[in-house]
Design a protein around this motif. Structure first.
Motif, PDB file in Angstrom:
ATOM      1  N   ALA A   2       0.847  -1.191   0.000  1.00 37.00           N
ATOM      2  CA  ALA A   2       0.000   0.000   0.000  1.00 37.00           C
ATOM      3  C   ALA A   2       0.885   1.243   0.000  1.00 37.00           C
ATOM      4  N   THR A   3       0.671   2.106  -0.960  1.00 33.16           N
ATOM      5  CA  THR A   3       1.462   3.318  -1.026  1.00 33.16           C
ATOM      6  C   THR A   3       0.877   4.342  -0.076  1.00 33.16           C
ATOM      7  N   VAL A   4       1.668   4.734   0.898  1.00 33.81           N
ATOM      8  CA  VAL A   4       1.196   5.787   1.790  1.00 33.81           C
ATOM      9  C   VAL A   4       1.503   7.128   1.138  1.00 33.81           C
ATOM     10  N   THR A   5       0.691   8.083   1.427  1.00 28.26           N
ATOM     11  CA  THR A   5       0.926   9.395   0.843  1.00 28.26           C
ATOM     12  C   THR A   5       1.984  10.133   1.656  1.00 28.26           C
ATOM     13  N   PRO A   6       2.739  11.020   1.011  1.00 27.90           N
ATOM     14  CA  PRO A   6       3.728  11.785   1.765  1.00 27.90           C
ATOM     15  C   PRO A   6       3.049  12.731   2.755  1.00 27.90           C
ATOM     16  N   GLU A   7       3.707  12.939   3.856  1.00 27.98           N
ATOM     17  CA  GLU A   7       3.175  13.856   4.870  1.00 27.98           C
ATOM     18  C   GLU A   7       4.221  14.901   5.178  1.00 27.98           C
ATOM     19  N   SER A  23       7.742  13.139   5.861  1.00 26.89           N
ATOM     20  CA  SER A  23       7.935  11.695   5.947  1.00 26.89           C
ATOM     21  C   SER A  23       7.225  11.008   4.795  1.00 26.89           C
ATOM     22  N   TYR A  24       7.945  10.096   4.196  1.00 27.36           N
ATOM     23  CA  TYR A  24       7.404   9.346   3.074  1.00 27.36           C
ATOM     24  C   TYR A  24       8.249   8.098   2.861  1.00 27.36           C
ATOM     25  N   GLY A  26       8.858   5.534   4.495  1.00 30.50           N
ATOM     26  CA  GLY A  26       9.711   5.062   5.577  1.00 30.50           C
ATOM     27  C   GLY A  26      10.749   6.052   6.047  1.00 30.50           C
ATOM     28  N   TYR A  27      10.981   7.100   5.282  1.00 36.41           N
ATOM     29  CA  TYR A  27      11.958   8.100   5.676  1.00 36.41           C
ATOM     30  C   TYR A  27      11.261   9.262   6.374  1.00 36.41           C
ATOM     31  N   THR A  28      11.833   9.727   7.460  1.00 34.91           N
ATOM     32  CA  THR A  28      11.360  10.951   8.095  1.00 34.91           C
ATOM     33  C   THR A  28      12.560  11.871   8.237  1.00 34.91           C
ATOM     34  N   VAL A  29      12.427  13.086   7.742  1.00 36.26           N
ATOM     35  CA  VAL A  29      13.525  14.035   7.786  1.00 36.26           C
ATOM     36  C   VAL A  29      12.994  15.361   8.307  1.00 36.26           C
ATOM     37  N   ASP A 161       9.342   4.604  -6.027  1.00 35.67           N
ATOM     38  CA  ASP A 161       9.462   4.539  -4.570  1.00 35.67           C
ATOM     39  C   ASP A 161       9.646   3.103  -4.076  1.00 35.67           C
ATOM     40  N   PRO A 162      10.723   2.453  -4.465  1.00 37.03           N
ATOM     41  CA  PRO A 162      10.904   1.042  -4.134  1.00 37.03           C
ATOM     42  C   PRO A 162      11.140   0.823  -2.640  1.00 37.03           C
ATOM     43  N   SER A 163      10.755  -0.334  -2.166  1.00 39.56           N
ATOM     44  CA  SER A 163      11.018  -0.726  -0.779  1.00 39.56           C
ATOM     45  C   SER A 163      12.459  -1.227  -0.690  1.00 39.56           C
ATOM     46  N   PRO A 164      13.019  -1.340   0.521  1.00 37.64           N
ATOM     47  CA  PRO A 164      14.392  -1.849   0.633  1.00 37.64           C
ATOM     48  C   PRO A 164      14.576  -3.206  -0.037  1.00 37.64           C
ATOM     49  N   GLN A 165      13.551  -4.016   0.006  1.00 39.86           N
ATOM     50  CA  GLN A 165      13.652  -5.328  -0.639  1.00 39.86           C
ATOM     51  C   GLN A 165      13.740  -5.176  -2.152  1.00 39.86           C
ATOM     52  N   ASP A 166      12.944  -4.248  -2.706  1.00 43.12           N
ATOM     53  CA  ASP A 166      13.005  -3.971  -4.144  1.00 43.12           C
ATOM     54  C   ASP A 166      14.385  -3.469  -4.528  1.00 43.12           C
ATOM     55  N   ILE A 167      14.930  -2.584  -3.688  1.00 42.65           N
ATOM     56  CA  ILE A 167      16.216  -1.988  -3.981  1.00 42.65           C
ATOM     57  C   ILE A 167      17.300  -3.061  -4.009  1.00 42.65           C
TER      58      ILE A 167
END
Lengths: 251, 357
Positions: A2-7, A23-24, A26-29, A161-167
Motif C-alpha cells: 500500500a502506497t502511503v501518501t507523503p506527509e 515523511s514518506y 519510511g523516511y522521516t527528515v 518509490d521502491p522498498s528496501p527489498q526492491d532496492i
C-alpha cells in the motif's frame, strides 16, 4: 504494498527561520533553514550566497557518505535559490534524518561508505519545503523521486518509490529531480542499465515529479499503471496552501 | 639596455587576463570566430589522451599510474588476509567451490558486509594550489572516495570468489580394520569429512594518491583503480591447520591474477554557460543562453562551471551498458543531451581501452 501518501508539516521548529518535517516511504527528515545570514570569511563569496547543507544521519556521526549527499544537495539547491540576490551571505540548511525504512531481510550496518540514493528524494523534498517555509527567494521549486528497475522473470519492470527489498533486487536505481519548469535538475543512477531503460525511467520519473502540469487539461490520468504513486508537485502545492490558509485564518 | 624598456601597454597578456577575469577569457576563446577552442587548445568534445603505466610499485600487489594531461594519479592495491574469526557477525558460507555459485546478490553482500574493498583517496599537498597542508580530508576527497566505493560495488568489478581462502580437512588416517568397510559407505564418509571450509578472505586496500591535479579527478581515479585491479596478482594462500594461520607461497609463478569483470570507463564533462552573472533575472526563454559542453575539464574550467555530468559505461558486451549517471548543479543537460553524451562516453571508452592494453 500500500502506497502511503507523503506527509509534511511546516514551521515545526520555533527558533529557525524556516523548518519542515517530511515523511514518506519510511523516511522521516526534519530540516531547518536559516538565512540569509552573515557569512564567515572562508564561505564568503563576493557575488552570491553560499548554500551550506548539513546532513545528519539517524544514528552515528556523518561520514564520507553524508559529505557526498551534502555535495549533491548543495549543488542542486544553489541552482534553484536566487543566490545572486544575497552576495556575501550564507543560507544554511540542516537536515536531520529521523528514521529510515527498516527491513528484516536486508543486513543493516551502522557505518556505510556506499552511496545512499533512496534517501536523496526525502532530503531534497524536505529541504525545498523548509526553504519555502523560510521564504528564501527561489527561481523555481523542485520535486524529486527515486525509481528502481527490477528484473521480473526476464522482463524489466519500473518501480517507483521502491522498498528496501526492491532496492536489493533491483538491477539499477535512479534518482531524478525536476524543477517546476520541467527541467532535469538532478540525475543520479547506479546499477546496470541501457539507454533505453534510462529513457523509460526518465518518463516515469517525469510523470511523478511534473504531473500537475499535464493534468491542467482536465484529463485525469486514470489509465496510468502507476496512478498510485503520488503527484509530488501537487503535494508541494497543497502543503503550502494549507499552511498559508491556517496562517491567515485570523483575517 | 635599460633604455629599451617598452612603454607599458594597456592590454594584458593572456595569463594575466585569465587570472583577472577567467569567465570572459574562456568565453572569448570559445567564441573566437577563426579558431574556436578552449583555453587549453582543445575542442569542446576533445578529451586529453590517457597514459597508463602498470606495475610500477614494487611492494603493492597491483599498481597503476595514470596520466591525463596534468592530472596524475597513482593507485596501489595491497591485499591482506582477513581470517573469518576476526569478522564480527560472520555468517559461514555453504561450501560451493565457485563454479555453480551464481547467486550474485549473495556475493555482493559478502564484499560489502565484510568490507573487502577499501578505497581511499589522498589529494597530496601541493598537487594543486587549493590543497593546503595539515587540513582534514577535503569534501572533494571524501566525495571521490564515496563515489569510487559505490562504483566498485555497483559494477561488481571484483569477483568475490577470487578473494576466498578455502581449506579442505585432510582424510583422517584410518586403522587397518577400517579398510573392510563397504566401499559406498566409505565414499559417503569421505564426502562428509572433506567438506571445504572458508577460513579467510583477502581484503584489498585500494589507495589513490593524486600527484598532480588539473581537473577531472574522478575519471583519472577510476581509470587508475581499474588498471591497478587488472594488474593485481594474489599469492597462493592456504590455511595451515597446525599454526591456525594462512600461509602464502613465495613463488612468483604461483601468483594468481585477480578476476576483474568488464571494463567500466568514466567520462566527465562540465557545462559552461555564456552568462556569468544575472542569469537569475530573466524569463524561462531568456535563460536559455548559449552553452558549451566541455569534455574532460581542466582546473580552470571546473572552477567556472557548475553543472557536471559523469557517465560510466562499459562497452565490453555487444550492447553498451551504462553503469552510472551522475548529473547535478544545473538544468542544461536534459534527456536529449544526456543521450548524446552517452555516445560521447562510448568514444572515450574506446580510447581508454586502447590505452590500457
Amino acid at each position: 504494498m500500500a502506497t502511503v501518501t507523503p506527509e509534511a508539516s511546516l514551521n515545526a521548529l520555533p527558533r529557525a527561520d524556516g523548518s519542515a518535517r517530511y515523511s514518506y516511504a519510511g523516511y522521516t527528515v526534519t530540516a531547518s533553514v536559516n538565512g540569509p545570514i552573515e557569512a564567515q570569511r572562508r564561505d564568503e563569496h563576493a557575488y552570491e550566497a553560499h548554500v551550506d547543507v548539513i546532513v545528519r544521519p539517524s544514528a552515528g556521526v556523518g561520514g564520507t557518505r553524508e559529505r557526498h549527499l551534502e555535495f549533491i544537495l548543495q549543488s542542486s539547491l544553489s541552482q534553484i535559490i536566487l543566490v545572486k540576490n544575497f552576495p556575501r551571505s550564507v543560507i544554511q540548511i540542516v537536515l536531520q534524518v529521523e528514521s529510515t525504512p527498516e527491513n528484516a531481510y536486508v543486513n543493516t550496518k551502522l557505518v556505510q561508505a556506499s552511496l545512499n540514493l533512496p534517501i536523496i528524494p526525502a532530503l531534497f523534498q524536505t529541504a525545498v519545503l523548509a526553504l519555502l517555509s523560510a521564504a528564501v527567494p527561489m527561481k523555481a521549486t523542485a520535486t524529486s523521486t527515486v525509481v528502481a528497475v527490477v528484473s521480473d522473470d526476464g522482463s524489466k519492470k519500473i518501480v517507483a518509490d521502491p522498498s528496501p527489498q526492491d532496492i536489493r533486487e533491483a538491477t539499477s536505481l535512479h534518482v531524478l529531480a525536476f524543477t517546476s519548469h520541467d527541467e532535469l535538475l538532478l540525475s543520479e543512477s547506479e546499477g546496470d542499465f541501457t539507454v533505453k531503460e534510462w529513457d523509460g525511467v526518465y518518463e516515469n520519473a517525469q510523470k511523478i515529479c511534473c504531473q500537475t502540469a499535464s493534468k491542467q487539461d482536465g484529463i485525469d490520468m486514470v489509465l496510468d499503471d502507476d496512478a498510485s504513486s503520488p503527484d509530488m508537485r501537487h503535494f508541494l502545492r497543497s502543503t503550502l496552501e494549507t499552511k498559508v490558509a491556517s496562517d491567515l485564518h485570523w483575517k | 639596455m635599460a633604455a629599451t624598456v617598452p612603454a607599458p601597454s594597456l592590454s594584458f597578456s593572456r595569463p594575466t587576463f585569465a587570472k583577472l577575469s577567467p569567465h570572459p577569457y574562456l568565453l572569448t576563446n570559445l567564441t573566437d570566430p577563426e579558431n574556436p577552442c578552449r583555453t587549453n587548445g582543445r575542442a569542446p568534445h576533445e578529451a586529453r589522451p590517457v597514459h597508463i603505466h602498470t606495475s610500477s610499485l614494487a611492494h603493492a600487489n597491483g599498481s597503476a599510474l595514470v596520466r591525463t594531461g596534468d592530472t596524475t594519479v597513482v593507485c596501489g592495491v595491497r591485499a591482506e588476509i582477513l581470517p573469518v574469526t576476526n569478522i564480527p557477525q560472520y555468517r559461514p558460507r555453504e561450501p560451493s567451490y565457485g563454479e555453480e555459485d551464481n547467486d550474485d546478490s549473495a556475493d555482493v553482500d559478502e564484499l560489502k558486509d565484510y568490507d573487502l574493498l577499501v578505497p581511499n583517496i589522498e589529494l597530496a599537498t601541493g598537487c594543486a594550489p587549493q590543497f593546503l597542508p595539515g587540513v582534514p580530508p577535503t569534501t572533494l576527497a571524501q566525495t571521490l572516495s564515496t563515489r569510487i566505493y559505490s562504483l566498485l560495488h555497483s559494477c561488481k568489478v571484483v569477483d568475490p570468489k577470487g578473494l576466498r581462502v578455502w581449506y579442505t580437512p585432510p582424510k583422517e588416517t584410518r586403522e587397518e580394520g577400517a579398510m573392510e568397510v563397504d566401499e559406498a559407505q566409505e565414499e559417503e564418509e569421505e564426502e562428509e569429512e572433506r567438506k571445504p571450509e572458508l577460513k579467510a578472505y583477502w581484503v584489498l586496500y585500494i589507495d589513490l594518491l593524486f600527484v598532480s591535479f588539473d581537473g577531472n579527478p574522478f575519471d583519472a581515479a577510476w581509470t587508475a583503480v581499474m588498471a591497478a585491479l587488472r594488474d593485481t596478482k594474489l599469492p597462493q594462500a592456504r590455511w595451515d591447520p597446525d599454526r591456525e594461520a594462512v600461509v602464502c607461497s613465495r613463488s612468483e609463478e604461483a601468483k594468481m591474477a585477480l578476476d576483474v569483470r568488464g571494463l567500466p570507463v568514466a567520462c566527465t564533462a562540465t557545462v559552461f554557460l555564456e552568462k556569468e552573472h544575472g542569469e537569475d533575472s530573466g524569463s524561462s526563454a531568456e535563460r536559455k543562453s548559449r552553452h558549451w559542453i566541455l569534455l574532460d575539464p581542466d582546473r580552470l574550467e571546473e572552477s567556472l562551471c557548475k553543472e557536471t555530468v559523469t557517465v560510466v559505461v562499459d562497452c565490453s558486451g555487444e550492447e553498451t551498458k551504462v553503469k552510472s549517471i551522475e548529473k547535478h548543479g544545473g538544468t542544461v543537460i536534459g534527456r536529449e543531451l544526456m543521450r548524446g553524451f552517452i555516445g560521447v562516453a562510448e568514444g572515450r571508452w574506446q580510447e581508454v581501452k586502447e590505452a590500457s592494453k
